[in-house]
Design a protein around this motif. Structure first.
Motif, PDB file in Angstrom:
ATOM      1  N   THR A   2      63.436  66.159  86.789  1.00  0.00           N
ATOM      2  CA  THR A   2      63.607  65.029  85.884  1.00  0.00           C
ATOM      3  C   THR A   2      62.647  63.910  86.255  1.00  0.00           C
ATOM      4  O   THR A   2      62.454  63.625  87.431  1.00  0.00           O
ATOM      5  N   ALA A   3      62.081  63.260  85.282  1.00  0.00           N
ATOM      6  CA  ALA A   3      61.226  62.095  85.541  1.00  0.00           C
ATOM      7  C   ALA A   3      62.103  60.980  86.091  1.00  0.00           C
ATOM      8  O   ALA A   3      63.105  60.628  85.487  1.00  0.00           O
ATOM      9  N   ARG A   4      61.737  60.457  87.241  1.00  0.00           N
ATOM     10  CA  ARG A   4      62.565  59.460  87.906  1.00  0.00           C
ATOM     11  C   ARG A   4      61.967  58.061  87.849  1.00  0.00           C
ATOM     12  O   ARG A   4      62.553  57.121  88.325  1.00  0.00           O
ATOM     13  N   GLY A   5      60.776  57.927  87.306  1.00  0.00           N
ATOM     14  CA  GLY A   5      60.140  56.626  87.312  1.00  0.00           C
ATOM     15  C   GLY A   5      59.793  56.224  88.735  1.00  0.00           C
ATOM     16  O   GLY A   5      59.601  57.064  89.604  1.00  0.00           O
ATOM     17  N   ASN A   6      59.746  54.926  88.975  1.00  0.00           N
ATOM     18  CA  ASN A   6      59.370  54.493  90.313  1.00  0.00           C
ATOM     19  C   ASN A   6      60.542  53.927  91.113  1.00  0.00           C
ATOM     20  O   ASN A   6      60.341  53.271  92.130  1.00  0.00           O
ATOM     21  N   VAL A   7      61.768  54.175  90.642  1.00  0.00           N
ATOM     22  CA  VAL A   7      62.969  53.824  91.408  1.00  0.00           C
ATOM     23  C   VAL A   7      63.829  55.071  91.508  1.00  0.00           C
ATOM     24  O   VAL A   7      64.276  55.612  90.502  1.00  0.00           O
ATOM     25  N   TRP A   8      64.029  55.540  92.747  1.00  0.00           N
ATOM     26  CA  TRP A   8      64.814  56.751  92.987  1.00  0.00           C
ATOM     27  C   TRP A   8      66.136  56.384  93.623  1.00  0.00           C
ATOM     28  O   TRP A   8      66.198  55.505  94.493  1.00  0.00           O
ATOM     29  N   LEU A   9      67.213  57.102  93.222  1.00  0.00           N
ATOM     30  CA  LEU A   9      68.522  56.946  93.846  1.00  0.00           C
ATOM     31  C   LEU A   9      69.043  58.316  94.234  1.00  0.00           C
ATOM     32  O   LEU A   9      69.203  59.183  93.377  1.00  0.00           O
ATOM     33  N   GLY A  10      69.268  58.489  95.505  1.00  0.00           N
ATOM     34  CA  GLY A  10      69.819  59.731  96.019  1.00  0.00           C
ATOM     35  C   GLY A  10      71.182  59.488  96.633  1.00  0.00           C
ATOM     36  O   GLY A  10      71.623  58.353  96.805  1.00  0.00           O
ATOM     37  N   ALA A  11      71.851  60.594  96.968  1.00  0.00           N
ATOM     38  CA  ALA A  11      73.163  60.527  97.612  1.00  0.00           C
ATOM     39  C   ALA A  11      73.251  61.643  98.635  1.00  0.00           C
ATOM     40  O   ALA A  11      72.825  62.772  98.378  1.00  0.00           O
ATOM     41  N   ALA A  12      73.795  61.312  99.794  1.00  0.00           N
ATOM     42  CA  ALA A  12      73.987  62.284 100.870  1.00  0.00           C
ATOM     43  C   ALA A  12      75.454  62.297 101.266  1.00  0.00           C
ATOM     44  O   ALA A  12      76.144  61.273 101.167  1.00  0.00           O
ATOM     45  N   GLY A  13      75.913  63.455 101.734  1.00  0.00           N
ATOM     46  CA  GLY A  13      77.296  63.580 102.182  1.00  0.00           C
ATOM     47  C   GLY A  13      77.375  63.937 103.651  1.00  0.00           C
ATOM     48  O   GLY A  13      76.822  64.954 104.071  1.00  0.00           O
ATOM     49  N   LEU A  14      78.029  63.082 104.430  1.00  0.00           N
ATOM     50  CA  LEU A  14      78.360  63.416 105.816  1.00  0.00           C
ATOM     51  C   LEU A  14      79.757  64.003 105.782  1.00  0.00           C
ATOM     52  O   LEU A  14      80.743  63.287 105.596  1.00  0.00           O
ATOM     53  N   VAL A  15      79.825  65.336 105.915  1.00  0.00           N
ATOM     54  CA  VAL A  15      81.095  66.053 105.880  1.00  0.00           C
ATOM     55  C   VAL A  15      81.486  66.359 107.312  1.00  0.00           C
ATOM     56  O   VAL A  15      80.719  66.985 108.052  1.00  0.00           O
ATOM     57  N   PHE A  35      64.188  71.191 109.075  1.00  0.00           N
ATOM     58  CA  PHE A  35      64.949  70.249 109.888  1.00  0.00           C
ATOM     59  C   PHE A  35      66.405  70.226 109.442  1.00  0.00           C
ATOM     60  O   PHE A  35      66.696  70.272 108.249  1.00  0.00           O
ATOM     61  N   TRP A  36      67.318  70.129 110.409  1.00  0.00           N
ATOM     62  CA  TRP A  36      68.718  69.933 110.066  1.00  0.00           C
ATOM     63  C   TRP A  36      68.865  68.531 109.484  1.00  0.00           C
ATOM     64  O   TRP A  36      68.352  67.555 110.037  1.00  0.00           O
ATOM     65  N   SER A  37      69.547  68.422 108.351  1.00  0.00           N
ATOM     66  CA  SER A  37      69.800  67.139 107.711  1.00  0.00           C
ATOM     67  C   SER A  37      71.123  67.222 106.951  1.00  0.00           C
ATOM     68  O   SER A  37      71.721  68.293 106.840  1.00  0.00           O
ATOM     69  N   LEU A  38      71.545  66.108 106.427  1.00  0.00           N
ATOM     70  CA  LEU A  38      72.757  66.089 105.615  1.00  0.00           C
ATOM     71  C   LEU A  38      72.455  66.649 104.236  1.00  0.00           C
ATOM     72  O   LEU A  38      71.355  66.445 103.711  1.00  0.00           O
ATOM     73  N   PRO A  39      73.413  67.340 103.619  1.00  0.00           N
ATOM     74  CA  PRO A  39      73.228  67.759 102.231  1.00  0.00           C
ATOM     75  C   PRO A  39      73.003  66.513 101.364  1.00  0.00           C
ATOM     76  O   PRO A  39      73.729  65.517 101.501  1.00  0.00           O
ATOM     77  N   ALA A  40      71.998  66.563 100.501  1.00  0.00           N
ATOM     78  CA  ALA A  40      71.651  65.374  99.718  1.00  0.00           C
ATOM     79  C   ALA A  40      70.810  65.754  98.512  1.00  0.00           C
ATOM     80  O   ALA A  40      70.223  66.835  98.467  1.00  0.00           O
ATOM     81  N   GLY A  41      70.741  64.832  97.575  1.00  0.00           N
ATOM     82  CA  GLY A  41      69.904  65.035  96.406  1.00  0.00           C
ATOM     83  C   GLY A  41      69.951  63.812  95.517  1.00  0.00           C
ATOM     84  O   GLY A  41      70.573  62.800  95.858  1.00  0.00           O
ATOM     85  N   PHE A  42      69.308  63.911  94.366  1.00  0.00           N
ATOM     86  CA  PHE A  42      69.230  62.782  93.447  1.00  0.00           C
ATOM     87  C   PHE A  42      70.503  62.646  92.615  1.00  0.00           C
ATOM     88  O   PHE A  42      71.135  63.641  92.249  1.00  0.00           O
ATOM     89  N   VAL A  43      70.842  61.407  92.294  1.00  0.00           N
ATOM     90  CA  VAL A  43      71.940  61.108  91.382  1.00  0.00           C
ATOM     91  C   VAL A  43      71.457  61.422  89.966  1.00  0.00           C
ATOM     92  O   VAL A  43      70.337  61.075  89.593  1.00  0.00           O
ATOM     93  N   GLU A  44      72.290  62.114  89.205  1.00  0.00           N
ATOM     94  CA  GLU A  44      71.957  62.482  87.834  1.00  0.00           C
ATOM     95  C   GLU A  44      72.614  61.522  86.853  1.00  0.00           C
ATOM     96  O   GLU A  44      73.624  60.881  87.185  1.00  0.00           O
ATOM     97  N   ARG A  55      78.818  66.645  94.631  1.00  0.00           N
ATOM     98  CA  ARG A  55      78.162  67.737  93.906  1.00  0.00           C
ATOM     99  C   ARG A  55      77.080  68.399  94.752  1.00  0.00           C
ATOM    100  O   ARG A  55      76.992  69.632  94.819  1.00  0.00           O
ATOM    101  N   GLU A  56      76.240  67.593  95.395  1.00  0.00           N
ATOM    102  CA  GLU A  56      75.149  68.144  96.202  1.00  0.00           C
ATOM    103  C   GLU A  56      75.684  68.981  97.366  1.00  0.00           C
ATOM    104  O   GLU A  56      75.132  70.045  97.660  1.00  0.00           O
ATOM    105  N   VAL A  57      76.732  68.528  98.023  1.00  0.00           N
ATOM    106  CA  VAL A  57      77.328  69.309  99.113  1.00  0.00           C
ATOM    107  C   VAL A  57      77.798  70.657  98.578  1.00  0.00           C
ATOM    108  O   VAL A  57      77.529  71.700  99.178  1.00  0.00           O
ATOM    109  N   LYS A  58      78.478  70.645  97.440  1.00  0.00           N
ATOM    110  CA  LYS A  58      78.977  71.889  96.831  1.00  0.00           C
ATOM    111  C   LYS A  58      77.810  72.806  96.446  1.00  0.00           C
ATOM    112  O   LYS A  58      77.832  74.009  96.735  1.00  0.00           O
TER     113      LYS A  58
END
Length: 126
Positions: A2-15, A35-44, A55-58
């Motif tokens: 998806t085109a995100r423009g120049n402002v990105w918003l992501g979300a990560a889950g610490l489970v 690299f080990w990292s938290l499950p994460a991705g962009f907000v839709e 959603r990203e964790v799932k």
């Protein structure tokens, strides 16, 4: 993508499970590849940042979670032009008996790991 423009918003889950282990992933692409990292991705569109974290964790691990609360917010600027922002949410597994079922296309590995082991790992980006 998806085109995100120049402002990105992501979300990560610490489970965190009842043993105090964190659910972490190794992505197959991008700057976190290998690299080990938290499950994460962009907000839709049509979802809140906390819903995106769940959603990203799932999607990445197959683990269903419940929101506990927000624990942080990371913000920065990429290449002097893109505002890169991420909300970090504390989540708990909906059921402790769930098996990890990683998305093999995006996730090379997923595991429950002790934060004490992760803090000394050379292949960790948390």
């Amino acid at each position: 993508m998806t085109a995100r423009g120049n402002v990105w918003l992501g979300a990560a889950g610490l489970v965190i499970n009842s043993n105090g282990e964190w659910l972490v992933v190794k992505k197959t692409y991008g700057g976190l590849k290998g690299f080990w990292s938290l499950p994460a991705g962009f907000v839709e569109g049509g979802e809140t940042a906390d819903q995106a974290a769940v959603r990203e964790v799932k999607e990445e691990t197959g683990i269903e979670t419940e929101l506990v609360g927000m624990i942080g917010f990371r913000t920065g600027v990429l290449n002097g032009a893109i505002s890169d922002n991420m909300g970090i949410f504390l989540l708990k597994p909906s059921n402790e008996g769930q098996m990890i079922q990683r998305d093999a296309k995006e996730i090379a590995a997923a595991a429950w790991q002790s934060p004490f082991e992760l803090k000394d790992g050379a292949d960790v980006s948390l």
